[in-house]
Design an enzyme around this catalytic site. Sequence first.
Site, PDB file in Angstrom:
ATOM      1  N   CYS A   2       0.932  -1.162   0.119  1.00 35.61           N
ATOM      2  CA  CYS A   2      -0.054  -0.034  -0.008  1.00 35.61           C
ATOM      3  C   CYS A   2       0.887   1.254   0.003  1.00 35.61           C
ATOM      4  O   CYS A   2       1.873   1.101   0.481  1.00 35.61           O
ATOM      5  CB  CYS A   2      -0.918  -0.017   1.080  1.00 35.61           C
ATOM      6  SG  CYS A   2      -1.764  -1.516   1.377  1.00 35.61           S
ATOM      7  N   ARG A  28       4.905   0.710  -6.697  1.00 30.92           N
ATOM      8  CA  ARG A  28       4.756  -0.256  -5.552  1.00 30.92           C
ATOM      9  C   ARG A  28       4.110  -1.534  -5.771  1.00 30.92           C
ATOM     10  O   ARG A  28       3.811  -2.382  -5.089  1.00 30.92           O
ATOM     11  CB  ARG A  28       4.661   0.448  -4.404  1.00 30.92           C
ATOM     12  CG  ARG A  28       5.214   1.735  -3.771  1.00 30.92           C
ATOM     13  CD  ARG A  28       4.808   2.393  -2.681  1.00 30.92           C
ATOM     14  NE  ARG A  28       4.387   2.038  -1.605  1.00 30.92           N
ATOM     15  CZ  ARG A  28       4.884   2.176  -0.463  1.00 30.92           C
ATOM     16  NH1 ARG A  28       6.083   2.911  -0.778  1.00 30.92           N
ATOM     17  NH2 ARG A  28       4.879   1.588   0.576  1.00 30.92           N
ATOM     18  N   TRP A  76      -2.886  -2.469  -1.715  1.00 32.18           N
ATOM     19  CA  TRP A  76      -2.399  -3.763  -2.313  1.00 32.18           C
ATOM     20  C   TRP A  76      -3.040  -4.924  -0.941  1.00 32.18           C
ATOM     21  O   TRP A  76      -2.585  -4.901   0.041  1.00 32.18           O
ATOM     22  CB  TRP A  76      -0.736  -4.109  -2.077  1.00 32.18           C
ATOM     23  CG  TRP A  76      -0.410  -4.911  -2.840  1.00 32.18           C
ATOM     24  CD1 TRP A  76      -0.288  -5.249  -4.102  1.00 32.18           C
ATOM     25  CD2 TRP A  76       0.117  -6.350  -2.294  1.00 32.18           C
ATOM     26  NE1 TRP A  76       0.135  -6.664  -4.557  1.00 32.18           N
ATOM     27  CE2 TRP A  76       0.533  -7.100  -3.456  1.00 32.18           C
ATOM     28  CE3 TRP A  76       0.343  -6.728  -0.913  1.00 32.18           C
ATOM     29  CZ2 TRP A  76       0.828  -8.346  -3.007  1.00 32.18           C
ATOM     30  CZ3 TRP A  76       0.838  -7.960  -0.949  1.00 32.18           C
ATOM     31  CH2 TRP A  76       1.084  -8.932  -1.822  1.00 32.18           C
ATOM     32  N   ASN A 102      -0.994   1.816   5.813  1.00 33.27           N
ATOM     33  CA  ASN A 102      -0.011   1.006   5.351  1.00 33.27           C
ATOM     34  C   ASN A 102       0.400   0.143   6.297  1.00 33.27           C
ATOM     35  O   ASN A 102       0.839   0.915   7.255  1.00 33.27           O
ATOM     36  CB  ASN A 102       1.039   1.682   4.356  1.00 33.27           C
ATOM     37  CG  ASN A 102       2.265   0.908   4.003  1.00 33.27           C
ATOM     38  OD1 ASN A 102       1.864  -0.362   3.858  1.00 33.27           O
ATOM     39  ND2 ASN A 102       3.242   1.349   3.720  1.00 33.27           N
ATOM     40  N   GLY A 103       0.286  -1.188   6.349  1.00 36.51           N
ATOM     41  CA  GLY A 103       0.963  -2.178   7.393  1.00 36.51           C
ATOM     42  C   GLY A 103      -0.106  -2.971   7.483  1.00 36.51           C
ATOM     43  O   GLY A 103      -1.043  -3.400   6.839  1.00 36.51           O
ATOM     44  N   GLU A 489      18.232 -22.850  -2.548  1.00 33.50           N
ATOM     45  CA  GLU A 489      17.893 -21.400  -2.996  1.00 33.50           C
ATOM     46  C   GLU A 489      19.142 -20.583  -3.409  1.00 33.50           C
ATOM     47  O   GLU A 489      18.930 -19.863  -4.316  1.00 33.50           O
ATOM     48  CB  GLU A 489      16.854 -20.789  -1.821  1.00 33.50           C
ATOM     49  CG  GLU A 489      16.657 -19.219  -1.789  1.00 33.50           C
ATOM     50  CD  GLU A 489      15.532 -19.115  -3.383  1.00 33.50           C
ATOM     51  OE1 GLU A 489      15.077 -20.254  -3.908  1.00 33.50           O
ATOM     52  OE2 GLU A 489      15.307 -18.186  -3.490  1.00 33.50           O
ATOM     53  N   LYS A 493      19.472 -18.498  -6.902  1.00 34.07           N
ATOM     54  CA  LYS A 493      19.824 -16.997  -7.132  1.00 34.07           C
ATOM     55  C   LYS A 493      20.896 -16.727  -7.882  1.00 34.07           C
ATOM     56  O   LYS A 493      20.924 -15.896  -8.746  1.00 34.07           O
ATOM     57  CB  LYS A 493      20.012 -16.369  -5.884  1.00 34.07           C
ATOM     58  CG  LYS A 493      18.776 -16.227  -4.883  1.00 34.07           C
ATOM     59  CD  LYS A 493      17.889 -15.085  -5.626  1.00 34.07           C
ATOM     60  CE  LYS A 493      16.718 -15.747  -6.234  1.00 34.07           C
ATOM     61  NZ  LYS A 493      15.749 -16.600  -5.933  1.00 34.07           N
ATOM     62  N   GLU A 496      20.118 -17.816 -11.958  1.00 36.95           N
ATOM     63  CA  GLU A 496      19.204 -17.077 -12.671  1.00 36.95           C
ATOM     64  C   GLU A 496      19.683 -15.656 -12.546  1.00 36.95           C
ATOM     65  O   GLU A 496      19.233 -14.873 -13.736  1.00 36.95           O
ATOM     66  CB  GLU A 496      17.800 -16.857 -12.158  1.00 36.95           C
ATOM     67  CG  GLU A 496      17.489 -16.472 -10.684  1.00 36.95           C
ATOM     68  CD  GLU A 496      16.066 -16.582 -10.103  1.00 36.95           C
ATOM     69  OE1 GLU A 496      15.360 -16.781 -10.836  1.00 36.95           O
ATOM     70  OE2 GLU A 496      15.932 -16.466  -8.916  1.00 36.95           O
ATOM     71  N   HIS A 512      30.134 -39.698  -3.572  1.00 39.56           N
ATOM     72  CA  HIS A 512      29.421 -40.378  -4.614  1.00 39.56           C
ATOM     73  C   HIS A 512      29.275 -39.847  -6.008  1.00 39.56           C
ATOM     74  O   HIS A 512      28.522 -40.335  -6.636  1.00 39.56           O
ATOM     75  CB  HIS A 512      28.177 -40.535  -3.842  1.00 39.56           C
ATOM     76  CG  HIS A 512      28.057 -40.932  -2.553  1.00 39.56           C
ATOM     77  ND1 HIS A 512      28.399 -42.336  -2.327  1.00 39.56           N
ATOM     78  CD2 HIS A 512      27.841 -40.706  -1.226  1.00 39.56           C
ATOM     79  CE1 HIS A 512      28.293 -42.650  -0.865  1.00 39.56           C
ATOM     80  NE2 HIS A 512      27.905 -41.540  -0.212  1.00 39.56           N
ATOM     81  N   LYS A 613       8.287 -13.103 -14.420  1.00 40.32           N
ATOM     82  CA  LYS A 613       8.287 -13.102 -12.927  1.00 40.32           C
ATOM     83  C   LYS A 613       7.141 -14.041 -12.664  1.00 40.32           C
ATOM     84  O   LYS A 613       6.980 -14.840 -11.698  1.00 40.32           O
ATOM     85  CB  LYS A 613       7.551 -11.594 -12.449  1.00 40.32           C
ATOM     86  CG  LYS A 613       7.355 -11.520 -11.168  1.00 40.32           C
ATOM     87  CD  LYS A 613       8.555 -11.529 -10.369  1.00 40.32           C
ATOM     88  CE  LYS A 613       8.329 -11.431  -8.872  1.00 40.32           C
ATOM     89  NZ  LYS A 613       9.375 -11.842  -7.977  1.00 40.32           N
TER      90      LYS A 613
HETATM   91  O1  M6R Z   1       4.999 -17.198  -8.182  1.00 40.10           O
HETATM   92  P1  M6R Z   1       5.714 -18.436  -7.558  1.00 40.10           P
HETATM   93  O2  M6R Z   1       6.119 -18.468  -6.178  1.00 40.10           O
HETATM   94  O3  M6R Z   1       4.599 -19.681  -7.755  1.00 40.10           O
HETATM   95  O4  M6R Z   1       6.894 -18.682  -8.616  1.00 40.10           O
HETATM   96  C1  M6R Z   1       7.526 -19.834  -8.816  1.00 40.10           C
HETATM   97  C2  M6R Z   1       8.736 -19.786  -9.389  1.00 40.10           C
HETATM   98  O5  M6R Z   1       8.597 -19.372 -10.835  1.00 40.10           O
HETATM   99  C3  M6R Z   1       9.927 -18.612  -8.967  1.00 40.10           C
HETATM  100  O6  M6R Z   1      10.049 -18.856  -7.460  1.00 40.10           O
HETATM  101  C4  M6R Z   1      10.957 -18.670  -9.885  1.00 40.10           C
HETATM  102  O7  M6R Z   1      11.895 -19.605  -9.396  1.00 40.10           O
HETATM  103  C5  M6R Z   1      11.764 -17.203  -9.374  1.00 40.10           C
HETATM  104  N1  M6R Z   1      12.338 -16.910 -10.470  1.00 40.10           N
HETATM  105  C6  M6R Z   1      12.765 -17.354  -8.394  1.00 40.10           C
HETATM  106  O8  M6R Z   1      13.662 -16.172  -8.146  1.00 40.10           O
END
Ligand code: M6R
Length: 618
Positions: A2, A28, A76, A102-103, A489, A493, A496, A512, A613
């Site tokens: 928000c 935002r 939002w 907002n909050g 994770e 990062k 990508e 292994h 995204k």
């Molecule tokens: O919107 P979601 O959390 O379902 O998205 C899942 C993946 O597409 C998402 O996490 C993707 O791996 C990102 N690019 C990771 O940074």
Amino acid sequence: MCGIIGLTKKSEDSVKDVLRGLAMLEYRGYDSVGIAVITNDGRLIVRKGAGDLASVRKRLGLDELRGRTAIGHTRWATHGAPTDNNAHPHTDCKNEIAVVHNGVIRNYASLRSYLERNHELRSETDTELIAHLIEEELRNGKNFIKALAETLKKLEGSYALAIIYKKEPNRLYFAKMKSPLILGVFDEGSAVASDIPALLGITRKLIMLEDGEFGYVEPGGISIYKLVPEGSFYKINEENIMNRIKVVEWSPELASRGGYPHFMIKEIYEQPQALSDTYNGLIEDPSLKEASKMLSFSKRILVVGAGTSYHAGLIFTYFMSRLIGKIVIPIISSEFKFLEPAISKGDLVLAISQSGETFDTLEAVRSFKKRGAKIIALTNVVGSALDREADLTLYIRAGPEIGVAATKTYTSQVLALELLAVETGRTLGVIDNKEYEKIVETLEKASNYIQDSIEVSDPVAKYMAKLMNDYKGSLYILGRGLGHYIAKEAALKIKEISYLHAEAYPAGESKHGPIALVEKDFPVFIIATSDSPEIVGNAIEMAARGANVWILKSGDLELEIPEDEKIRTIDLISTDGNIVLEPFIYIPFFQLLSYYIAVAKGYNPDKPRNLAKTVTVE
Ligand code: M6R
């Protein structure tokens, strides 16, 4: 997230400035818009609706409104769907007080059930309750500033508020706790807003408000009060206020990213706020308890998600097993069909998706539902497809994430999942109340810990990114137990955002197979979580083959690391012995490392190649 803005000035065109500010808040992310204004003939007019600024502006004739004091909001959704009714501003029963917020108000449920007895509540939001609480205090004979102070004392959680009151047409009230709020000063009046871009078209003279501050502005004056923990408040002297005025020189483009060069780094730095909103939003949400009951009484539990959301799900499996001894089966969304025949009534699926629109996750959910499973969703987006498919939804309330890389939504997912695991433990009776309180109090502090972790990790990540500037090969990120899941994770990062091949696997697997790849100077990062001190042995075996090894560990973790020029230790902040905090202290380093490598190589970290995204295709 928000965005709020409010303005009071001598001339009657406040609405014009508020609309300009709202346009600057659009970046935002939002789903509805609204404004309230006190007209010169003393009426309080509220116009609000779901949709974007341009369409709501036209549909509701916002540009026609005139008055000296006005507030505006981009919403939002966090409590209640994105509808006209839930859009801000919200008013009291008599339509005399209008509030934008907002909050997240944490004690929303108890305040609502108290107010429902004597007040006409017209929305599902936490914000509306604030207008009614002030109304109650005014009914008891208090003046507005005292009524506001009394109200603030009753609120738990986070808020940035702008409030107008029909009977005081030249005043704009405000309050701040854990959500950003800025005061703008100009010759003709004053303004408040949740961030700098909203104010740039009006003024560059700003005061950054602090937690616990509230007060009002009027043409020709600013009054700021401070709430003190014992419950009283005092007025800040005028000279101190004037000394706090700063002049900012940001360009509008830089301002839309809050002064950060990219959304990704902005979102990494927003993690403390996001975690605080996740915690505040969930801790007293009846849905958390409801979800814990569904988990407790199900036949089998499956957790499904893609990419980062799947990685958050892995952490859930870890804590469900470690804290409460329950096995959870993790499934990558796109692999659902291989498990589908085994699903039946009595199974429970926890589906994780920040966007709530990921095709693979929705397909998995729909097919498991057909087989009779119940669905709990964990998402960031109220009203998303996943939200609509689920039997019950938990919201992470991390605010919109614009960078393609999931950063703040990941840590918010992890926090929400840890809260869910511990709540399930309490429901099942395997965690007693004392232990429950202890873990929950620790998780409340996750926001502070991640803040410190980001500060400590940033210069180290920047330095490491320089070291890796010319490197084009592969690297390993290893962990055991919890460390392995965090490593998954971390590696995503790096892949990508930095376009380097990074592989994460459980360190014990090296011998292994994967160790065959290791030769002189091969980079290996070791995530040394407190559950696996034996990982030092894996570091030694890598160094013995010539690898450059960096062991990341929390400051309080004691490990017997041998003196070896191929092994360096990076001490991150201490977790004070709390394993539930470890994801929040390790992951920022890798988010920052991937970001700085990308920037050094000239890649755009906000829009990595070949990625979107939200992945709405199979
Ligand atoms: O919107 P979601 O959390 O379902 O998205 C899942 C993946 O597409 C998402 O996490 C993707 O791996 C990102 N690019 C990771 O940074």
